[in-house]
Design a protein around this motif. Structure first.
Motif, mmCIF file in Angstrom:
data_model
loop_
_atom_site.group_PDB
_atom_site.id
_atom_site.type_symbol
_atom_site.label_atom_id
_atom_site.label_comp_id
_atom_site.label_asym_id
_atom_site.label_seq_id
_atom_site.Cartn_x
_atom_site.Cartn_y
_atom_site.Cartn_z
ATOM 1 N N MET A 14 74.886 35.398 -10.846
ATOM 2 C CA MET A 14 74.505 33.999 -11.052
ATOM 3 C C MET A 14 74.998 33.175 -9.876
ATOM 4 O O MET A 14 76.184 33.201 -9.552
ATOM 5 C CB MET A 14 75.103 33.455 -12.347
ATOM 6 N N ASN A 15 74.071 32.454 -9.273
ATOM 7 C CA ASN A 15 74.395 31.599 -8.133
ATOM 8 C C ASN A 15 75.137 32.367 -7.047
ATOM 9 O O ASN A 15 76.055 31.864 -6.418
ATOM 10 C CB ASN A 15 75.221 30.381 -8.585
ATOM 11 N N GLU A 52 64.841 30.751 -19.017
ATOM 12 C CA GLU A 52 64.571 29.783 -17.951
ATOM 13 C C GLU A 52 65.504 29.949 -16.761
ATOM 14 O O GLU A 52 65.180 29.540 -15.647
ATOM 15 C CB GLU A 52 64.687 28.346 -18.490
ATOM 16 N N GLN A 53 66.674 30.537 -16.985
ATOM 17 C CA GLN A 53 67.638 30.718 -15.905
ATOM 18 C C GLN A 53 67.505 32.067 -15.211
ATOM 19 O O GLN A 53 68.121 32.288 -14.183
ATOM 20 C CB GLN A 53 69.061 30.555 -16.444
ATOM 21 N N GLU A 55 65.872 34.565 -12.887
ATOM 22 C CA GLU A 55 64.931 34.540 -11.776
ATOM 23 C C GLU A 55 64.261 35.888 -11.554
ATOM 24 O O GLU A 55 63.099 35.953 -11.217
ATOM 25 C CB GLU A 55 65.640 34.084 -10.497
ATOM 26 N N ALA A 64 70.175 35.414 -11.607
ATOM 27 C CA ALA A 64 69.991 34.217 -12.424
ATOM 28 C C ALA A 64 70.622 33.018 -11.719
ATOM 29 O O ALA A 64 71.343 33.159 -10.740
ATOM 30 C CB ALA A 64 70.613 34.417 -13.797
ATOM 31 N N ARG A 65 70.326 31.849 -12.247
ATOM 32 C CA ARG A 65 70.901 30.614 -11.717
ATOM 33 C C ARG A 65 71.437 29.801 -12.891
ATOM 34 O O ARG A 65 71.152 30.098 -14.032
ATOM 35 C CB ARG A 65 69.860 29.821 -10.949
ATOM 36 N N GLY A 66 72.200 28.789 -12.593
ATOM 37 C CA GLY A 66 72.730 27.945 -13.657
ATOM 38 C C GLY A 66 74.050 28.452 -14.187
ATOM 39 O O GLY A 66 74.838 29.072 -13.470
#
Length: 151
Positions: A14-15, A52-53, A55, A64-66
């Protein structure tokens, strides 16, 4: 295509940083797409990663993001019993094949039981509908056995 079972244990990035690993994927109530993932990492316990998070679901990791969220109450939702339109029990759902880009379900893997698995093998259903009953979805297959080759 990838299966929900193949995603278990994949690392989640994530990120740009490791956030844990996938415990399980959760489908929408209609069984047609991935709703999110339950992930676990560190001392925080299980967390929710909504669709939604997400990718990308790759072969070696999930990007993923968020920020992961609290688990929703229905994070344990899964598809189970499979029957035909007349109500005859055909088996249980053992996996769902997903398109990695769209996160939509391409087919459900169905097991008729241990003996049937040895004799005829598991089969795939692409035409189905789901009736949610609490945390379990009852699948009705609207077509005969199909041969779907997972890639």
């Amino acid at each position: 295509m990838t299966g929900l079972k193949k995603m278990i244990g994949l690392p989640v990035i994530m990120n740009g940083k490791p956030a844990g690993s996938v415990l399980r994927g959760v489908l929408n109530e209609d069984g047609r797409s991935l709703r999110g993932m339950v992930i676990r990492g560190g001392l925080r316990g299980s967390r929710w990663l909504p669709r939604e998070q997400i990718e990308l679901v790759g072969r070696v990791s999930v990007i993923a993001r968020g920020k992961p969220e609290r688990l929703p109450r229905d994070a344990g939702y899964h598809l189970f019993r499979v029957s035909d339109p007349e109500g005859t029990r055909l088996g249980i759902v053992t996996d769902a094949l997903l398109n990695e880009e769209t996160l939509r379900v391409s087919a459900l893997e169905i097991s008729g039981g241990p003996v049937d698995d040895l004799i005829t093998g598991r089969w795939y259903a692409t035409s189905f509908y789901v009736q949610p009953l609490g945390n379990i979805g009852h699948v009705t297959v609207t077509c005969p056995r199909e041969e779907v080759k997972p890639s």
